[in-house]
Structures are given as structure tokens and as C-alpha cells.
Design an enzyme around this catalytic site. Sequence first.
Site, PDB file in Angstrom:
ATOM      1  N   SER A   1      47.926  44.478  31.349  1.00  0.00           N
ATOM      2  CA  SER A   1      46.585  44.166  31.518  1.00  0.00           C
ATOM      3  C   SER A   1      46.294  44.604  33.016  1.00  0.00           C
ATOM      4  CB  SER A   1      46.558  42.715  31.633  1.00  0.00           C
ATOM      5  OG  SER A   1      47.113  41.888  32.606  1.00  0.00           O
ATOM      6  N   ASP A   2      44.985  44.705  33.352  1.00  0.00           N
ATOM      7  CA  ASP A   2      44.443  44.708  34.648  1.00  0.00           C
ATOM      8  C   ASP A   2      44.426  43.321  35.337  1.00  0.00           C
ATOM      9  OD1 ASP A   2      43.372  45.859  36.710  1.00  0.00           O
ATOM     10  OD2 ASP A   2      41.788  47.113  35.896  1.00  0.00           O
TER      11      ASP A   2
END
Length: 945
Positions: free
Chosen positions: A242-243
Site C-alpha cells: 500500500s501507499d
Amino acid sequence: MTAHTPPTAPFRDPRLPFAERVDDLLGRLTLDEKIAFLHQYAPAVERLGIAAFRTGQEALHGVAWMGPATVFPQAVGLGATWNPDLVRRVGDAVSREARAMRAKDDRVGLNVWAPTVNLLRHPLWGRNEEGYSEDPNLTSAIATAYTHGLRGDHPVYWRTAPVLKHWLAHNNETDRSTTSSSVRPRVLHEYDLRAFRDTVEAGAVAGVMPAYNLVNGRPNHVSPYLRQHLRTWTGQDLLVCSDAGAPSNLVDSEHYFDTHEEATAASLVAGVDSFTDHGTDSSRITARLRGALERGLLTEADLDTAVRRQLSVRFRLGEFDPQDDPHGATAAFDTPEHRALARKAAEQAIVLLKNDGLLPLAAGARVAVVGLLADECKLDWYSGTLLHRSTPLEGLYERFGAERVEFAEGVDRVRLRTASGAFLRVPPAGDAADEVRGAEGALDPALLAGRTDLPPLTTDASGTELALVDWGEGVLTLRAPDGRYLSVADDGYVRAAADQPGGWVVQETFRLEPHGDGHLLRHLGTGRHVCVSADGVKVADEDPEVFGLVVAERGEEAVARAAAAADVVVVVAGNDPHLNGRETEDRTTLRLPGHQERLLRAARAANPATVLALVSAYPYAVDPADLPAVLWTAHGGQAAGTALARVLAGDVSPAGRLPQTWYASDADLPDLLDYDVIGSRQTYLYFEGTPLFPFGHGLSYAAFAYDGLTARAGDGSVRVSFSVTNTGEVTADEVAQVYARAPGSTVPRPRRELLGHRRVTLAPGATAALDFDVPLSAFAFWDVARGRWRVEPGAHELLVGASSEDVRLRTTVTLTGEPALPRAVVTDGLAAADFDEQHGIEIVDRTKVSGDAVTPADADGAELLYRACDFGRGVSGVTMEVAGAGTAELSLDGGPVLAVLSTAAPTAGPYDYVPLVAAVAAAGVHDVRLRLRGPLRLAHVGFSG
């Protein structure tokens, strides 16, 4: 223990396949250990002798954030080289430095978050510097080369594990965590997915990172495309990271889920394997995962799937086979080879946009180098710390001799007078600054910025003359005579305490706001105004100081003096990568900042022999009409100045090519949030106006002739052959480009589309015979009527030349293809998002899990067109699957409305679909037109007999 001694556990046995070893290790982990592995900072498992592991090490154009490293040109500059072989060598060097740095600092990670393969669809995107090109073919070629370099060439063990950013359709920073990119199926498949797919299928990618934005109303972190597309492209277990902060955004800013447990579970099921959230604090993510398990939203098997993917990457990196590590002895750091490669990359990234014969510079010329970037070597957010530095001024000194080079930065020299008549004064840094000077005496910005032990500004009768630069849109920096920038630390005091503007929140920028007979000085990092108090100058919410601006010298005056005394002037203009266009901030205009336009005009007026050298992370709209020469380069890293000087002097013939269209004005641009490149005619593929400089453009000091184009269709590919000859007088590189167009297409197709390119070095008189095997799939488009790729039968034109507009040779190849068929609407109906044309439509999520629907983007309503719909022998009714409230009107072939369908009342929610039924009579093949009004979601249209 040697490699030949059977270990005590199968996961330690290098003789076993990785899959078996992963399964063995996975089976030994407890549930709590598996949960802990899913945060970015996975802890050690001491009972199994497993070390801690961190996903994520920035390595976009060198190892970033971990101190000194070789800094290569920005990614858009690497794209401008059009040279995959060179870029692979850059990736190789970066991965070797990552290994070498990790040997001394275990904070350096081997799961590298690079490259960025988002297409440079819109030049105002703040992160333009991070991508390679607006074209999927060029982007994937460069990205594939970089990932192969990062991976290394060992057949088993990877030197680093690259993760592609940012999945998917991410080209805006404005409200990036809440905006939705409306991407029709053709744009999805032909444009946004394509660069990812080609790079993943090349086999050197360890994973991807979803982007902050939503696509078609659904956050990328719960996108079904991860399963439907990404995981079908390769047999390897791709890791999805994930960012930063994105898992929390699903609830906190996007409000897509009510609870973090639901959001975390949905992300994991969709395909996210590692959660980057809350920094090093894993407690909140692990608590959410446990909560999701307790509520039945997840099973342990879901966790196993994600942990298995993470372990797969760790095994490929050789973590569990240190005795067999092939990369330890090959790790290298700041070698002569890396320094030479950085210079070569910077040279090859330079694009000569215009040249009326002024370049290369004459031997013995007196050169004035002027401009705000003339003595700068700017870094960006994803740079490492410079080990070596070369500015344009330093490069020209080195090449021409200091006695032949004059310099004028062109800053405005000002003093700020308080209402009492005193002036702002910058106290000497004294011993505090000396403590943080490096080996060459440069102030270290990482140590100076934010310091509170330096004295704050005061006032006295004479004050300090400051260098004031307006970077555009009123964003100012102020610099003391010794080079220190005014900055604000956490305690709110204003100090001269930064070597450069920088940081996630830039604390070195201000704005002058007219107020009465003077100005208020607002600090942009805090939003507060500057005030003067007895204990020093600081920012506060009350009692702002009203300053008078006393100008000692305008920058254009110094530039004009230097220009008038020289034979030739080099104006170095462009951007600071931390200001007005960067991560979190899009640009608002293509224009050069007003301050720099004034400097350029002053130089040109004083000396017609003026070269404009643009050093920037993105294109500008500049008028080159009265300039004899214009060059562009991205910020070129540690060797930027040397490279520019060598090109100006003719030691190297420029051969960079533009990786994206340079538009003539803001009026040529669509809205930043309009992702329909087909409908709004974006990028060189569809743009019908006249660009300032076209995609693929770049001039040379040599000339090249093209000849002998042939094209022959065979089994699965088209063989394209031609020759290129250097007809000039110097050895130079040429970038030969092959494009295609389908002039007789039944659907809108690109004006031309890049099929392949090759950068070749040719001595005067030398000829290169070039061959390209273009797969037939390169001629296909996504047929929305069939839901798959299709090659149209008939003539396809091949265009060969030096840019997308500089076409030297043409020929035609006839492909068998598949003929168009009408839509079988009686059996299949119409998926609402599979339209041929639209006006005013936004694509949204049909459900939170999968599928698309359409809705009017505004109150004026919207129209949809579906061509060639086959009603067979006839239908008598239509059924529309809708949610929300509103009206849909159906007509055929532009005729009168045949049916009006309206909701009696709004549905319970946006995903609560109901059928609307009406009578309609139709037979044969017709175009179907739908008009939608109101907040209505349309998912599907069916027809019955």
C-alpha cells in the site's frame, strides 16, 4: 553449516524450490506472527532466526533518503534518453549501491519502490518528474530496462526487488486521495494498464503499489483489477504494497467504509499484502486485522495468501541463503564507473529543441551564464544526498575557463523595512553553522533545516540585503548573502537555516501580500504572517508586521550587464523541484514564472545570441521565435552541469528526445481530472492541435537520412526494416522511431502510435540497418463490443522518422485481422460503461467489490452512444438496471425518443439497483443513444422479445 549440509528445517534448505520453502516457513508461523508480517515493518521472529523486514526503499533515480548516493537524472530525464540499454545500466548501478549501503546500514531496504510507470498524460501533474513518458510503449521499454537493472542478472537471487508505482490512472495531486479517475474500458486497456502489463510480463517486477486515488469510483487499494488483471500477467507471486497512509484513507478521507476493520479486510481480500500506515507503529494495523478476523471479515487463509507473497520476495532476495548470496561481492558504491554513468545519462537526457546555428558554441567564445538555476544543482523529493555536484556555471568554468565565463544569477536584491523604520537583519551563523559544514564546506540542509540553535532574525538600522526570487504564483524564497535560505523551525522563529528549500512541508517559502502602503509577509509552510518581537522575528497569528520593500537591484539589470559583455548568453531557467509542482501539488500553468521571463527578455534584449537552457521537471510553454537556440533537460543529477557544458561546447552531440508533448499554451490542455485521453484528444496519440514541440522531438549537430523502408506481415508479427545514415560531419546518436496508424478504422484510433524505437551511434557517413519485429498485438485496440482485443483487417500505415511529426518514410501493410461485428444486444444487452462515445458521463463503481456503472457528471445530464447494436428480428421491451434517482431516455440512430424510464423514488442506496422496464420496438442494426438526467446510476441495459 555449508550449502551442502541438510538444514534442520526445510525452509532453510537451498536445495528445495522456493515454493516448498515458503510453505514450510508459513506453516511454522503463529497467527500473531502472520498478522505482524502484514505491516510495512515486519518484526523479527527470533525463535525461528528470522530477521525483521521492511518493505519500501525509494530508488527512483538513485538510492534515496539514506544519505550520500550516486544521483542520476530524474526519471523523466531517463525517459528522454530513449535508451533502454543505458537505463538498465543505471538500474544496475542503483541496485549495487543499495546492496553496498545495506551492508553498512540495515535501514536500507532491498524491496525498492521504483520505478514510477504512471503515464505523463497531463504536463501540469505535480509528479511529472517521476514518470518516463506519456506513451505506454516508451514507458514500458524504459521501466522494463530499469527493473531488469534493479533485479540483477542472477538466475535465482535478485539484487533488489522492484515495486512499480502507482496503480492506477494516477495523474493528479490535487485532492489525490478523494478524486476518482473516470477511465473508460478502451483507455483502461489501451493506455493505463498497458505500461504496467508490458513491464510486469517482462519478468523483473516483484510487485506494485496502488495509488491514492479512486478509479471509476472505487479506491485503488480495493480494486478488482489487482485480481482480474495484474495477477494474471505473471506466474510469480507479486507483492502489493500500500501507499503510505492509504489504508486509513479508505475510512478517514474517502469514507468508502464505515470502519477500519472493514477497510483493512477489503484491501487484503482485494490483494494488498503489506500495509504502509502510521510509520513504524504497526499496532493500529495489527489491531484492525485482528478485529477483522474476530468479525469474520477475514480468515487465516486470507492472511496466508498475503504472507506467502511477502515471503516469496524475501526468498528471492536471498535472505534465507546468506551462504549463497551472489551479490555481496558485486556490491559497489560511488565507483568511477557509476560517476561516469551519471555523466553519460545526463548527457543523453539533454534535448536540443531549436538551433539556428548558434550551437555548438564557438571555440574561445566569451560566455555569460545567467539565471536562477545557473549555479544550482537541484535535488527532488526522491533524491539521495549529493556526493558530487556540478552546476551549469561550474561546468562552463571547467570547459571554457573561468576567465571566459561571466555569471549573473538574476535575483532581486532587497531589504525589508519594518513600520518603525528598522530593517530585517540576518545574524551570522557563527560556530553553529561551522559544526554542520561538510568536507567541501557546504552547509548540509538535512542538518540545518529546522534547527533551533541558530539565532533568529532581528532588526537594526541597516539590515541585511536578501536575495528574493519569485518562483511563480507569488511563491518567494529569501536568501542571506552567505547562501542560507530563510526558514521557519518548529518554534516559529525565522532563521537563515537551510541550504535549499525542501522537506515534505517546505518551510522556506513566503508570499508578499499587499497591505496599505506595504506588504505582509506570509510564511507558506505554516500559513502565518511574519511579525517582529523583542526576542526575534517569528511567525504568529496576531500582530503581523507591515514591511516596506526596498529594492537595491533588479535581477534583470545584472543579467543585462553580463549579457552585453559576452559573445553568447546562456540563460538557465526552470523550476525548483520542491516548489510549484511536486508531490502533493499540481502546477496551474505551463508558463515560465514571471521573474524568469523578465530575465530571459533582458538577456535577449542585451544580446541576440541567447541560448535558453531549460532545466525542469516538466514542459513549459515558451515562445522560441526570437531565440536562436533552446535546450531542455530534466534535473540531471550530480553531473548535470558538466553534461550541459559538454553539449553546449559540441563535445557531445545532443540526442535526447521529448518523452511527452510540449503544448503551446494552457488552452491546449484538458481539465487535469479528465482521464479520457480518447474523448478529449490528449497526448500525441490524439492531440489535433499544433504542439510547441512534438513527442519524440530532438535535434542533433549531425544530419541523418532514412532509406529503404520495407514491412512484411508474417506469423504473429510485422517485420519492419530500414536504414539510417549519418550525413553530417560529427559522430552522433540518432533515435529512429517507428509509428503506426489505422486510417480506415471504424473506431477513433491514435493519429499515430509508437511501435518501437532505437538509439544508434553513427560516425560521419556510417549507415545502420535497423529491423523491428512488431507483434500483431501492437496493432490491436480494445473492442468494447466484444470485451477483448481485436486487430482490424485492412491497411495499416507505418511511419518512420525522427519524431512523431518528423516522418521520413511511409509504407502500408495489410493485416487480415477480424471484421467488426454488431453488438449482440438481444443476448448480451449493453454494459453501461462499454460505450463508444459519451458526453458528460462519469464512470462509477457498480458495487464496492466489482463492476462499473455510469452517472451524469453534473446537473446538465449526459449522453451515451453505443454503435451498431443488433436487435435481430426484433425486440419489444427494454430493461435498465439503475440505482439512485433520475430519468433515462432511449432513441435510435439520432431519431425521436422511443422510451422514457424514470425512478418512482430514489433507491435506498447507490448500490441498491432496481429494474426499470418500458416498451420499445426495434429490429435490425441501429445505434443506441441514451440520455441520463439526475443522480442516476445505470449499470446495464437489456432487451427482450
